[in-house]
Design a protein around this motif. Sequence first.
Motif, mmCIF file in Angstrom:
data_model
loop_
_atom_site.group_PDB
_atom_site.id
_atom_site.type_symbol
_atom_site.label_atom_id
_atom_site.label_comp_id
_atom_site.label_asym_id
_atom_site.label_seq_id
_atom_site.Cartn_x
_atom_site.Cartn_y
_atom_site.Cartn_z
ATOM 1 N N ILE A 6 -9.233 13.939 -51.996
ATOM 2 C CA ILE A 6 -9.101 12.497 -52.253
ATOM 3 C C ILE A 6 -7.996 11.918 -51.367
ATOM 4 O O ILE A 6 -8.170 10.859 -50.751
ATOM 5 C CB ILE A 6 -8.821 12.201 -53.745
ATOM 6 N N ASP A 7 -6.866 12.608 -51.264
ATOM 7 C CA ASP A 7 -5.778 12.141 -50.397
ATOM 8 C C ASP A 7 -6.248 12.017 -48.950
ATOM 9 O O ASP A 7 -5.925 11.047 -48.260
ATOM 10 C CB ASP A 7 -4.567 13.077 -50.483
ATOM 11 N N ALA A 8 -7.028 12.991 -48.486
ATOM 12 C CA ALA A 8 -7.561 12.952 -47.117
ATOM 13 C C ALA A 8 -8.519 11.780 -46.942
ATOM 14 O O ALA A 8 -8.510 11.105 -45.891
ATOM 15 C CB ALA A 8 -8.259 14.268 -46.777
ATOM 16 N N ASP A 56 -7.991 8.318 -44.553
ATOM 17 C CA ASP A 56 -9.015 8.032 -43.550
ATOM 18 C C ASP A 56 -9.542 6.587 -43.602
ATOM 19 O O ASP A 56 -10.220 6.150 -42.694
ATOM 20 C CB ASP A 56 -10.182 9.009 -43.740
ATOM 21 N N GLN A 57 -9.223 5.866 -44.672
ATOM 22 C CA GLN A 57 -9.739 4.506 -44.842
ATOM 23 C C GLN A 57 -8.851 3.497 -44.130
ATOM 24 O O GLN A 57 -7.632 3.556 -44.245
ATOM 25 C CB GLN A 57 -9.825 4.148 -46.330
ATOM 26 N N SER A 58 -9.469 2.559 -43.431
ATOM 27 C CA SER A 58 -8.686 1.516 -42.774
ATOM 28 C C SER A 58 -8.112 0.549 -43.808
ATOM 29 O O SER A 58 -7.024 0.033 -43.653
ATOM 30 C CB SER A 58 -9.534 0.767 -41.742
ATOM 31 N N SER A 59 -8.859 0.308 -44.869
ATOM 32 C CA SER A 59 -8.323 -0.515 -45.962
ATOM 33 C C SER A 59 -8.707 0.131 -47.277
ATOM 34 O O SER A 59 -9.863 0.469 -47.526
ATOM 35 C CB SER A 59 -8.878 -1.940 -45.885
ATOM 36 N N CYS A 60 -7.718 0.337 -48.090
ATOM 37 C CA CYS A 60 -7.909 0.991 -49.368
ATOM 38 C C CYS A 60 -6.987 0.287 -50.368
ATOM 39 O O CYS A 60 -5.774 0.293 -50.194
ATOM 40 C CB CYS A 60 -7.558 2.467 -49.233
ATOM 41 N N GLU A 61 -7.576 -0.317 -51.386
ATOM 42 C CA GLU A 61 -6.812 -1.071 -52.368
ATOM 43 C C GLU A 61 -6.573 -0.209 -53.597
ATOM 44 O O GLU A 61 -7.502 0.373 -54.154
ATOM 45 C CB GLU A 61 -7.621 -2.322 -52.745
ATOM 46 N N LYS A 62 -5.304 -0.128 -54.020
ATOM 47 C CA LYS A 62 -4.990 0.618 -55.242
ATOM 48 C C LYS A 62 -5.257 -0.287 -56.431
ATOM 49 O O LYS A 62 -4.857 -1.443 -56.453
ATOM 50 C CB LYS A 62 -3.539 1.089 -55.243
ATOM 51 N N ILE A 63 -5.973 0.247 -57.417
ATOM 52 C CA ILE A 63 -6.300 -0.508 -58.626
ATOM 53 C C ILE A 63 -5.489 0.082 -59.763
ATOM 54 O O ILE A 63 -5.606 1.262 -60.082
ATOM 55 C CB ILE A 63 -7.807 -0.420 -58.939
ATOM 56 N N THR A 64 -4.652 -0.771 -60.352
ATOM 57 C CA THR A 64 -3.793 -0.300 -61.432
ATOM 58 C C THR A 64 -4.266 -0.880 -62.752
ATOM 59 O O THR A 64 -4.285 -2.093 -62.937
ATOM 60 C CB THR A 64 -2.328 -0.724 -61.168
ATOM 61 N N LYS A 65 -4.690 0.000 -63.622
ATOM 62 C CA LYS A 65 -5.122 -0.383 -64.966
ATOM 63 C C LYS A 65 -4.841 0.820 -65.854
ATOM 64 O O LYS A 65 -5.403 1.898 -65.639
ATOM 65 C CB LYS A 65 -6.609 -0.743 -64.951
ATOM 66 N N ALA A 66 -3.972 0.664 -66.819
ATOM 67 C CA ALA A 66 -3.495 1.788 -67.638
ATOM 68 C C ALA A 66 -4.614 2.592 -68.283
ATOM 69 O O ALA A 66 -4.546 3.820 -68.331
ATOM 70 C CB ALA A 66 -2.527 1.288 -68.702
ATOM 71 N N ASN A 67 -5.669 1.928 -68.753
ATOM 72 C CA ASN A 67 -6.686 2.697 -69.473
ATOM 73 C C ASN A 67 -7.565 3.541 -68.549
ATOM 74 O O ASN A 67 -8.366 4.327 -69.014
ATOM 75 C CB ASN A 67 -7.545 1.792 -70.379
ATOM 76 N N LYS A 95 -9.909 1.653 -54.216
ATOM 77 C CA LYS A 95 -11.216 1.104 -53.875
ATOM 78 C C LYS A 95 -11.275 0.907 -52.367
ATOM 79 O O LYS A 95 -10.427 0.254 -51.762
ATOM 80 C CB LYS A 95 -11.435 -0.233 -54.581
ATOM 81 N N ALA A 96 -12.288 1.510 -51.766
ATOM 82 C CA ALA A 96 -12.560 1.335 -50.341
ATOM 83 C C ALA A 96 -13.907 0.615 -50.245
ATOM 84 O O ALA A 96 -14.483 0.230 -51.262
ATOM 85 C CB ALA A 96 -12.589 2.684 -49.635
ATOM 86 N N THR A 97 -14.429 0.449 -49.061
ATOM 87 C CA THR A 97 -15.638 -0.334 -48.845
ATOM 88 C C THR A 97 -16.779 0.010 -49.796
ATOM 89 O O THR A 97 -17.267 -0.845 -50.513
ATOM 90 C CB THR A 97 -16.118 -0.159 -47.385
ATOM 91 N N SER A 98 -17.222 1.246 -49.801
ATOM 92 C CA SER A 98 -18.391 1.601 -50.606
ATOM 93 C C SER A 98 -18.093 2.679 -51.646
ATOM 94 O O SER A 98 -18.999 3.317 -52.151
ATOM 95 C CB SER A 98 -19.518 2.082 -49.684
ATOM 96 N N MET A 99 -16.809 2.873 -51.926
ATOM 97 C CA MET A 99 -16.477 3.946 -52.857
ATOM 98 C C MET A 99 -15.208 3.664 -53.637
ATOM 99 O O MET A 99 -14.332 2.928 -53.191
ATOM 100 C CB MET A 99 -16.357 5.270 -52.117
ATOM 101 N N LEU A 100 -15.156 4.285 -54.800
ATOM 102 C CA LEU A 100 -13.960 4.334 -55.626
ATOM 103 C C LEU A 100 -13.455 5.765 -55.539
ATOM 104 O O LEU A 100 -14.242 6.714 -55.635
ATOM 105 C CB LEU A 100 -14.295 4.000 -57.076
ATOM 106 N N LEU A 101 -12.165 5.941 -55.339
ATOM 107 C CA LEU A 101 -11.563 7.272 -55.214
ATOM 108 C C LEU A 101 -10.601 7.470 -56.386
ATOM 109 O O LEU A 101 -9.650 6.702 -56.543
ATOM 110 C CB LEU A 101 -10.824 7.389 -53.880
ATOM 111 N N LEU A 102 -10.852 8.482 -57.188
ATOM 112 C CA LEU A 102 -10.085 8.680 -58.422
ATOM 113 C C LEU A 102 -9.423 10.047 -58.472
ATOM 114 O O LEU A 102 -10.061 11.071 -58.238
ATOM 115 C CB LEU A 102 -11.025 8.532 -59.629
ATOM 116 N N LYS A 103 -8.121 10.020 -58.821
ATOM 117 C CA LYS A 103 -7.370 11.232 -59.157
ATOM 118 C C LYS A 103 -6.906 11.062 -60.606
ATOM 119 O O LYS A 103 -5.958 10.327 -60.859
ATOM 120 C CB LYS A 103 -6.173 11.394 -58.223
ATOM 121 N N PRO A 104 -7.601 11.703 -61.565
ATOM 122 C CA PRO A 104 -7.180 11.565 -62.965
ATOM 123 C C PRO A 104 -5.757 12.078 -63.164
ATOM 124 O O PRO A 104 -5.384 13.119 -62.623
ATOM 125 C CB PRO A 104 -8.175 12.446 -63.726
#
Length: 191
Positions: free
Chosen positions: A26-28, A32-43, A50-59
Amino acid sequence: MTLIVGLGNPDLQYKNNRHNVGFMVIDALIDDQSSCEKITKANFKGELFKATSMLLLKPTTYMNLSGESVRAVDDYFKPDHIIVIHDDLDLPFGTLRFKIGGGHGGHNGLRSIDAHIGAEYIRVRIGIGKPLHKSDVAKYVLSDFSACQREFLPEILLHVKKSIQALLTQDLKEVSLQYSLKQTLCDGDKV
């Protein structure tokens, strides 16, 4: 949208453990993404990007409760596909396999996800080898890769990253044919 989940444990002490290879991928992918937005939501109980066509999650629930995080993100975003990247004791180090569904094979992260969302998701199985004695499994997965394994790890992570990117546009069978690895590296590294 595809949800890509890397399994691991959140504390710094686990960062380079075999069990954290999903986090490493996931870190890699994030790097690799030119734009990657971090989504912060406690639950969400995890680090979500969030990148263009994917969500990347590290529980961040720790491995045994990963399903709580996956379920929360799945319920909120309702992704078309879920891909889970995880370590696999039953595969030699250097091996990479893909499948949909199946049992958890004793992997507590998969067991938790199966309990929360069912078992029908894509699994990217990264071989980490196994210890000589079954009683050493917990110690083995929660220890760092050996010196030999660390030598090969960057190339394996790059290969896995490319396979994930291919899964976004190709079907599983094609990706499996093109990216599966059937090699055994560092076989003498048993503990």
